[in-house]
Design an enzyme around this catalytic site. Structure first.
Site, mmCIF file in Angstrom:
data_model
loop_
_atom_site.group_PDB
_atom_site.id
_atom_site.type_symbol
_atom_site.label_atom_id
_atom_site.label_comp_id
_atom_site.label_asym_id
_atom_site.label_seq_id
_atom_site.Cartn_x
_atom_site.Cartn_y
_atom_site.Cartn_z
ATOM 1 C CB SER A 119 -0.828 0.061 1.279
ATOM 2 O OG SER A 119 -1.356 -1.176 1.582
ATOM 3 C CG HIS A 140 -2.474 -0.720 -3.505
ATOM 4 N ND1 HIS A 140 -2.720 0.574 -3.136
ATOM 5 C CD2 HIS A 140 -2.835 -1.483 -2.434
ATOM 6 C CE1 HIS A 140 -3.194 0.608 -1.909
ATOM 7 N NE2 HIS A 140 -3.287 -0.625 -1.465
#
Ligand code: 3HC
Length: 286
Positions: A119, A140
């Site tokens: 992240s 992601h």
């Protein structure tokens, strides 16, 4: 290069969602967890979510069965050795991610592409421990993975056009919309989201309002599906804390400094939905 077989490392909240969307799109998926207990927990999370998909009319029962058959669980990283793409979704700590990539680099053939579901951490740094930096990218996903439409694709300093193209084709094939971002802490979404979530915790620390009123204000005043403290419980207070720490480390900007209350909650094991308690009480079924 055609991707047929996908390896996923980690079957936590994010890993299990990634396994599910890959299997639903018809890929053969091998998922690795560190021990049988965590593997069992992760696979039942996938099963539960597939079942919810059927209940909500998003998935035919026959497709649920077909998806289930595409998934194989293992505790051995070596079982991911013949994957065309490996997506890493282990805890948000650089050292752990590097360890995984060093090992995978030894186990997988040169053609295999490595993706990280990080992240906030640097793709270039992860790629640097492999002999294939051109084949490493960030991919992601967002929580809940089966529902959220976005994937951020992150280009490390050495990532090739071919790898970015294969990553895009793959993410689109599992039903996601792709945005591309350079290797910068927090990429696009967390660059914007994390300061907002931390500010919500600061507002609570300062007793500006109750947790319920902070959440209601955002839900009804800004039309967000969840208020920030509910979202923190949903994503994981520990995960968000690690993301904030990594971003603070890079930017040295107070906007990314985790408030003391958050640190205490992490130390006390109040991680949100996954541990049964965070800002709110939760049943431990998720
Ligand atoms: N499979 C497929 N579809 C599913 C599903 C499943 N397992 N479970 C639910 N759905 C569908 C439902 O059918 C419904 O679709 P519809 O709107 O077309 O009918 C939709 O998903 C919403 O589901 P529900 O009605 O059950 O649930 P809610 O309306 O309560 O929404 C939520 C739940 C989607 C979690 C919503 O509250 C939400 O969007 N919250 C915010 C989530 C968010 O912001 N995520 C990003 C976090 S940041 C992140 O992940 C980055 C990381 O780095 C920190």
């Amino acid at each position: 290069m055609e991707i047929k077989r996908v390896g996923v490392v980690g079957c936590g909240l994010m890993g299990s969602g990634i396994v599910e969307v890959c299997a639903r799109a018809g890929y053969d998926v091998v998922v690795r967890e560190v021990d049988e207990a965590l593997l069992g927990k992760g696979l039942s999370r996938v099963e539960g979510s597939l079942r919810r998909g059927v209940e909500r009319g998003k998935l035919a029962a026959s497709d649920m069965e077909a998806a289930g058959k595409q998934i194989k669980g293992t505790t051995k990283l070596a079982d991911l050795g013949d994957a065309d793409l490996v997506i890493e979704a282990v805890i948000e700590k650089m050292e752990m991610k590097k360890e995984v990539f060093i090992e995978l680099d030894r186990l997988c053939p040169p053609r295999t592409i490595f993706a990280s579901n990080t992240s906030s951490l640097s793709i270039t740094e992860m790629a640097s421990v492999t002999k294939r930096p051109a084949q490493v990218l960030g991919m992601h996903f967002f929580n809940p993975v089966p529902v959220m439409k976005l994937v951020e694709l992150i280009r490390g300093l050495e990532t090739s056009d071919g790898t970015m193209g294969a990553g895009r084709a793959f993410a689109e094939s599992v039903g996601k919309t792709v945005v591309v971002c350079k290797d910068s802490p927090g990429f696009i979404v967390n660059l914007l989201l994390v300061p907002y979530l931390l500010d919500a915790v600061r507002a609570l620390e300062l007793s500006i309002a109750t947790k319920e009123d902070i959440d209601t204000a955002v839900q009804l005043g800004l039309a967000h599906p969840m208020g920030p403290l509910t979202l923190l419980d949903y994503v994981g207070i520990d995960t968000t804390y690690y993301i904030a720490e990594a971003m603070f480390e890079e930017f040295k900007d107070a906007r990314y400094a985790a408030p003391p209350l958050m640190k205490k909650m992490v130390l006390a094991g109040l991680h949100g939905r996954k541990t049964g308690r965070g800002f709110y009480e939760h049943s431990k079924t998720q």
